[in-house]
Design a protein around this motif. Structure first.
Motif, mmCIF file in Angstrom:
data_model
loop_
_atom_site.group_PDB
_atom_site.id
_atom_site.type_symbol
_atom_site.label_atom_id
_atom_site.label_comp_id
_atom_site.label_asym_id
_atom_site.label_seq_id
_atom_site.Cartn_x
_atom_site.Cartn_y
_atom_site.Cartn_z
ATOM 1 N N PRO A 377 11.836 -44.385 -22.746
ATOM 2 C CA PRO A 377 12.861 -44.174 -23.946
ATOM 3 C C PRO A 377 13.634 -45.799 -24.348
ATOM 4 O O PRO A 377 14.325 -45.282 -25.394
ATOM 5 N N ARG A 378 12.040 -46.618 -24.104
ATOM 6 C CA ARG A 378 12.937 -48.030 -25.514
ATOM 7 C C ARG A 378 11.666 -48.583 -25.705
ATOM 8 O O ARG A 378 11.728 -49.582 -26.917
ATOM 9 N N ARG A 379 10.562 -47.974 -25.524
ATOM 10 C CA ARG A 379 9.089 -48.457 -26.347
ATOM 11 C C ARG A 379 8.700 -47.364 -27.030
ATOM 12 O O ARG A 379 7.836 -46.188 -25.933
ATOM 13 N N PRO A 380 8.104 -47.763 -28.147
ATOM 14 C CA PRO A 380 7.145 -47.049 -29.036
ATOM 15 C C PRO A 380 5.855 -46.352 -28.099
ATOM 16 O O PRO A 380 5.288 -45.318 -27.956
ATOM 17 N N GLN A 381 5.580 -47.905 -26.570
ATOM 18 C CA GLN A 381 3.461 -47.201 -26.406
ATOM 19 C C GLN A 381 4.110 -46.716 -24.972
ATOM 20 O O GLN A 381 2.630 -46.572 -24.703
ATOM 21 N N ASP A 382 5.563 -46.082 -24.912
ATOM 22 C CA ASP A 382 5.840 -45.517 -23.462
ATOM 23 C C ASP A 382 5.597 -43.913 -23.573
ATOM 24 O O ASP A 382 6.243 -43.479 -23.814
ATOM 25 N N LEU A 383 4.373 -43.317 -23.485
ATOM 26 C CA LEU A 383 4.045 -42.194 -23.727
ATOM 27 C C LEU A 383 4.180 -41.350 -22.006
ATOM 28 O O LEU A 383 3.967 -41.965 -21.674
ATOM 29 N N MET A 384 5.020 -40.102 -22.905
ATOM 30 C CA MET A 384 5.043 -39.081 -21.866
ATOM 31 C C MET A 384 4.825 -37.823 -22.632
ATOM 32 O O MET A 384 5.683 -38.275 -23.915
ATOM 33 N N GLU A 385 4.010 -36.965 -21.572
ATOM 34 C CA GLU A 385 4.522 -35.515 -22.502
ATOM 35 C C GLU A 385 6.141 -34.876 -22.606
ATOM 36 O O GLU A 385 6.721 -35.778 -21.319
ATOM 37 N N ILE A 386 6.590 -34.083 -23.331
ATOM 38 C CA ILE A 386 7.986 -34.196 -23.390
ATOM 39 C C ILE A 386 8.896 -33.338 -22.549
ATOM 40 O O ILE A 386 9.772 -33.430 -21.981
ATOM 41 N N SER A 387 7.951 -33.000 -21.254
ATOM 42 C CA SER A 387 8.489 -31.652 -19.387
ATOM 43 C C SER A 387 9.093 -33.121 -19.675
ATOM 44 O O SER A 387 9.252 -32.940 -18.389
ATOM 45 N N LYS A 388 8.028 -34.694 -19.209
ATOM 46 C CA LYS A 388 9.044 -35.323 -18.606
ATOM 47 C C LYS A 388 9.194 -36.939 -18.360
ATOM 48 O O LYS A 388 10.260 -36.971 -17.763
ATOM 49 N N ILE A 389 10.539 -35.968 -20.075
ATOM 50 C CA ILE A 389 11.519 -36.510 -20.284
ATOM 51 C C ILE A 389 13.136 -36.720 -19.178
ATOM 52 O O ILE A 389 13.326 -37.417 -19.142
ATOM 53 N N PRO A 390 13.276 -35.307 -18.740
ATOM 54 C CA PRO A 390 14.096 -35.550 -17.819
ATOM 55 C C PRO A 390 14.498 -36.347 -16.997
ATOM 56 O O PRO A 390 15.116 -37.482 -16.432
ATOM 57 N N GLN A 391 12.891 -37.218 -16.246
ATOM 58 C CA GLN A 391 12.735 -37.279 -14.981
ATOM 59 C C GLN A 391 12.845 -39.228 -15.947
ATOM 60 O O GLN A 391 13.142 -39.876 -14.479
ATOM 61 N N ALA A 392 12.201 -39.131 -17.012
ATOM 62 C CA ALA A 392 12.579 -40.940 -17.413
ATOM 63 C C ALA A 392 14.057 -41.188 -17.140
ATOM 64 O O ALA A 392 14.322 -42.464 -16.923
ATOM 65 N N LEU A 393 14.554 -40.097 -17.656
ATOM 66 C CA LEU A 393 16.511 -39.930 -17.755
ATOM 67 C C LEU A 393 17.173 -40.421 -16.871
ATOM 68 O O LEU A 393 17.864 -41.048 -16.626
ATOM 69 N N GLU A 394 16.540 -39.911 -15.679
ATOM 70 C CA GLU A 394 16.474 -39.434 -13.979
ATOM 71 C C GLU A 394 17.754 -41.215 -13.783
ATOM 72 O O GLU A 394 18.107 -41.770 -13.116
ATOM 73 N N ASN A 395 16.279 -42.058 -13.755
ATOM 74 C CA ASN A 395 16.007 -42.821 -13.766
ATOM 75 C C ASN A 395 17.221 -44.257 -14.228
ATOM 76 O O ASN A 395 17.409 -45.473 -14.341
ATOM 77 N N GLU A 396 17.558 -43.357 -15.690
ATOM 78 C CA GLU A 396 18.539 -44.201 -16.179
ATOM 79 C C GLU A 396 20.089 -43.717 -15.985
ATOM 80 O O GLU A 396 20.973 -43.886 -17.604
ATOM 81 N N ALA A 397 20.114 -43.114 -15.314
ATOM 82 C CA ALA A 397 22.171 -42.833 -14.988
ATOM 83 C C ALA A 397 22.658 -43.320 -14.506
ATOM 84 O O ALA A 397 23.957 -43.684 -15.334
ATOM 85 N N GLN A 398 22.447 -44.092 -14.314
ATOM 86 C CA GLN A 398 23.073 -45.863 -13.920
ATOM 87 C C GLN A 398 24.414 -45.437 -13.117
ATOM 88 O O GLN A 398 25.864 -45.634 -14.205
ATOM 89 N N GLY A 399 24.827 -43.972 -12.598
ATOM 90 C CA GLY A 399 26.095 -43.742 -12.370
ATOM 91 C C GLY A 399 27.003 -43.627 -12.328
ATOM 92 O O GLY A 399 28.204 -42.618 -12.210
#
Length: 882
Positions: A377-399
């Protein structure tokens, strides 16, 4: 004139005419086919401009390169044109205007300082998305643009009128890199200056540089060009070559074909990830192998554009039939297309899909393995399949819990089809339009909190989208065209929607940007957004329809607005290749590109602009847009020598040029805003930082103004503040710099890896010089920012591995002693550094001077590009007088 070289040439016929060309096979011999195409092109460029002796030396150095596939030897590169956007051209032209004043003050005709090669300026970087989701958004946003930037545009118009080699393309003509592909690129053209026989003109490859890191997009057409800083461009403007070490070349072998459903965006993100994973810092990348032939020029443009994101100087595709097809599709003449074909075939530069040149390193990708992708979610080189976006965002919940606010926790704040990166490929825009059409057919709507926008690379896009019947469908989904500029990709996204702003104020959500741009650094897209994903244009529309980012788009069920409607999946919305091709054939007219461009260039708004006359620009002390910069002087002086300095900032990894000199909207609660309001500006209408790059007073106050930038000298420092050594006061950076200056003290900056990644922004270096920074000690530098620092006389020093962590512990009371003597410096010289910690501990190491060429050393000794050019001009004038 060039007959003294007695170069070897070959002749060829094209369109019934006879032409000559540099005979590279004769010069390079058996090694010709072993060399990467980019090195063959660099050889042609050098051989055409050099003496026999220099040409022989270059040829020998290239043959030596084949032994180790790397080299320390230097090359001189002579581009025949420069491309600039408005926010890099403005400070460069302001520098030239100030240098003209300096020359006039010592009795030299100021008009003698005139660029010696063609400079094309594109006004594309300050357009903001104020109005959206309405059919008249283009003229409304253009009106805002002229209202806010009139003084700056008048200055650019003055530059065009007073400098015969400067041409300004008005607002509305398109994004600079799209304009480069569609209008400016010749691929091959006559070079009459170096033609030895007027009856047989010398044809040469199109070669250029641009003051934007995404200049390599033109590599998609086989045009060799890359991005440089505005300061480096100034040296080239005034008759100096750009010098470089013969580059390492990474060969990227492509096989197979893209599978159904995968787009050029997915390919570009995949390649970006693979090259960054390998590691790249300024190397040339060249694509080869049979898979190259399966990619259209539009698809190649997406990949080539991302070169700075994968750390390379180029992303080069050789010339082949796909390039000729693109030239025909964009309305180039039959004669020009035939000349390109005949020249590249005659010289052996035509692409061979079975060719196997030798490279420094080789990467490989089977195109059939590319899948629907995102980066973030912050760098253009951090590739993921679009199905992995929810998992990446879960790490950003911050309460922030789901349901804490009225909107989804990861609500999509911005959904933008933007950037030359993807909008230059027409089929990506058509695919987005077809998703919008199918959404309309199924009764799907974009939620009210999502700010949607479509900013194509050129006006021609509106014509082919309209002819294909897709403009209305895109408008239904909220993706009305808002203008022709970088917009959201460069941070000019305009205000967020009211629902998002309200929820942000209560800290109830973590809003996300989804865009088809090339960068998603935290705070770049919008100062209040630190989460963003890069995806293809059709996926931007799909995510906008969902309204939230934390879903698996592959399995998500879209719910129609009408009750009882059918559940829709992504597969129901994405078009097939056949559907895209059918819509393209319906919409395409090769005449659009020249016709729509001409209409835009004859804008009534532009023609009505009054501009001052004369060789010197008339500055106004009351202006908040344009001020004569203090560094445009002969006596600025070198910053080399032996000195002890306090740290102005201690920074970590991945500090971008957006952090150092932002381009986004000027925050109403910032030091910059306070300064402008004190000078009569409206706090609610301050425009973007990029619009004020002609005013050093604004830019120095905007230095390091980034909410997410951490100055490690103390905890919880306010934005753009530091700790002053001696007093321990927490003060703005400008105040600390002023105190050090009055006390006769020096300052340095300490940083981590990849310092200065991002846009080729010369102000990111200028602001450091104005803050009194003599040296930057970093783990590594991005190529263009390193060049810009040298261009301002700031010493870039590479810290050895064993000292990096210890240097990050430096605090304001510690002293850093550096000895870099003008007479002793060499390319990549080792520089002694001693850190005296306040408690008595001492750290000693040798840092590597990040100077790559003899010209780098000359600029450091002079104090930067501007003093160097002024001294050169004065010497030429005095020589002429004698």
């Amino acid at each position: 004139m060039p007959s003294q070289n007695q170069r070897r040439t070959t002749t060829f016929e094209s369109g019934g005419n006879s032409y000559s060309a540099t005979d590279l096979r004769a010069a390079l011999g058996a090694e010709f086919d072993r060399l990467p195409v980019v090195l063959r092109l660099l050889a042609e460029n050098t051989l055409r401009r050099s003496s026999l002796e220099e040409g022989a030396r270059t040829t020998a150095n290239l043959k030596d390169w084949l032994q180790e596939h790397t080299s320390e030897a230097e090359l001189e590169y002579w581009p025949h044109r420069i491309l600039m956007h408005d926010t890099t051209s403005t400070p460069a032209l302001v520098d030239i205007a100030a240098m003209r004043d300096t020359l006039a003050e010592v009795g030299i005709d100021p008009s003698t300082l005139n660029p010696q090669l063609q400079v094309e300026v594109s006004i594309d970087h300050s357009l903001a998305v104020e109005d959206y989701g309405r059919g008249d958004a283009v003229p409304r946003n253009l009106a805002h643009e002229y209202r806010r930037n009139q003084e700056r545009y008048q200055f650019l118009k003055w530059a065009q009128q007073s400098m015969e080699t400067v041409n300004v393309n008005p607002p509305g003509t398109g994004i600079m890199h799209t304009l480069n592909l569609e209008q400016l690129a010749t691929v091959a053209h006559p070079d009459f200056e170096h033609s030895e026989d007027p009856s047989r003109p010398l044809i040469v490859p199109d070669m250029m540089i641009g003051t934007d890191s995404h200049t390599p997009m033109v590599n998609a057409l086989g045009v060799l060009g890359w991005g440089v800083g505005g300061l480096e461009a100034q040296t080239v403007m005034f008759g100096l070559p750009t010098t470089l070490r013969i580059p390492d070349v990474i060969g990227f072998r492509l096989t197979g074909e893209l599978p159904a459903g995968a787009t050029a965006t997915d390919l570009a993100l995949t390649i970006t990830h693979l090259i960054r994973e390998r590691g790249a810092s300024g190397e040339f990348v060249e694509f080869f192998g049979p898979g190259v032939s399966s990619l259209s020029a539009g698809e190649r443009a997406v990949v080539a554009n991302m070169a700075p994101e994968y750390g390379a100087s180029t992303g080069y595709f050789p010339v082949d039939q796909q390039v000729l097809d693109y030239l025909a599709q964009t309305g180039r003449s039959r004669e020009q297309i035939q000349l390109v074909r005949d020249y590249y075939r005659a010289t052996g530069l035509w692409f061979d899909p079975q060719g196997e040149p030798e490279y420094t390193d080789v990467l490989e990708l089977d195109l059939s393995h590319v899948r629907l992708s995102a980066a973030g979610p912050r760098r253009p080189q951090d590739l993921m399949e679009i199905s992995k976006i929810p998992q990446a965002l879960e790490n950003e919940a911050q309460g922030v819990e789901e349901g804490a606010g009225a909107l989804p926790r990861f609500a999509i704040a911005l959904a933008a089809i933007t950037s030359c990166t993807n909008t230059t490929d027409p089929k990506l825009l058509i695919a987005a339009g077809l998703v919008a059409r199918k959404a309309r057919q199924h009764g799907l709507k974009v939620p009210h909190w999502v700010k949607t926008s479509l900013a194509p690379g050129s006006p021609a896009a509106m014509s082919y989208l309209r002819r294909a019947g897709l403009l209305e469908d895109l408008g239904y989904a909220g993706f009305d065209v808002v203008g022709f500029g970088c917009t959201t990709c460069i941070g000019n996204s305009g205000p967020l929607s009211e629902p998002i702003s309200q929820e942000l104020a209560s800290a109830a959500i973590r809003p996300v940007a989804v865009l088809s741009g090339n960068r998603n650094f935290a705070g770049r897209i919008h100062p209040d957004l630190d989460l963003g994903f890069l995806v293809s244009p059709p996926l931007v529309v799909a995510f906008a329809l969902v309204g939230r980012a934390d879903v698996d788009l592959m399995t998500y069920e879209f719910v129609p607005e009408k009750a009882g409607g059918k559940q829709i999946k992504l597969a129901d919305l994405l078009p097939t290749r056949e559907e895209v091709q059918e819509a393209w054939e319906l919409g395409h007219d090769a005449q659009d590109f020249a016709r729509d461009f001409k209409i835009a260039t004859t804008s009534v708004l532009w023609s009505k602009l009054d501009a001052p006359q004369g060789a010197q620009f008339r500055w106004s002390e009351d202006s908040n847009i344009l001020r004569r910069p203090p560094f445009a002087a002969v006596d600025e002086g070198s910053q080399l020598g032996e000195f002890a300095a306090h740290p102005l900032l201690v920074l970590g990894d991945d500090v971008t040029t957006d952090h150092i000199s932002p381009a986004s909207a000027i925050p109403a609660d910032s030091l910059v805003a306070d300064y402008l309001v004190s000078r009569g500006e409206d706090r609610g209408d301050l425009n973007v930082f990029a619009s004020r790059r002609g005013n050093f007073e604004v830019m120095v106050r905007g230095g390091f103004h980034a909410k997410n930038l951490v100055n490690q000298l103390a905890e919880n420092l306010p934005v753009a503040h530091t700790v002053h050594a001696g007093t321990g006061d927490v003060v703005p950076l400008t105040e600390a710099a002023g105190r050090y200056r009055q006390q006769g003290k020096s300052a340095v900056i300490i940083a981590g890896e990849r310092y200065g990644t991002g846009s080729s922004r010369d102000w990111a270096a200028k602001v450091q010089r104005l803050l009194g920074v003599r040296a930057v000690l970093a783990g590594s530098f991005e190529r263009i920012h390193r060049s810009n620092l040298i261009g301002m006389g700031v010493v870039p020093l590479l810290v050895p591995e064993h000292a990096k962590a210890k240097l990050q512990q430096v605090r304001v009371e510690d002293l850093i002693e550096i000895s870099v003597q003008p007479a002793a410096i060499t390319v990549r010289a080792m520089v002694p550094v001693k850190v005296k910690f306040y408690g008595g501990r001492i750290l000693e190491f040798e840092a590597c001077l990040a100077a790559e060429t003899e010209l780098d050393l000359a600029l450091l000794r002079a104090g930067g590009v501007i003093p160097h050019l002024l001294a050169k001009t004065q010497a030429q004038f005095q020589g002429a007088v004698r």
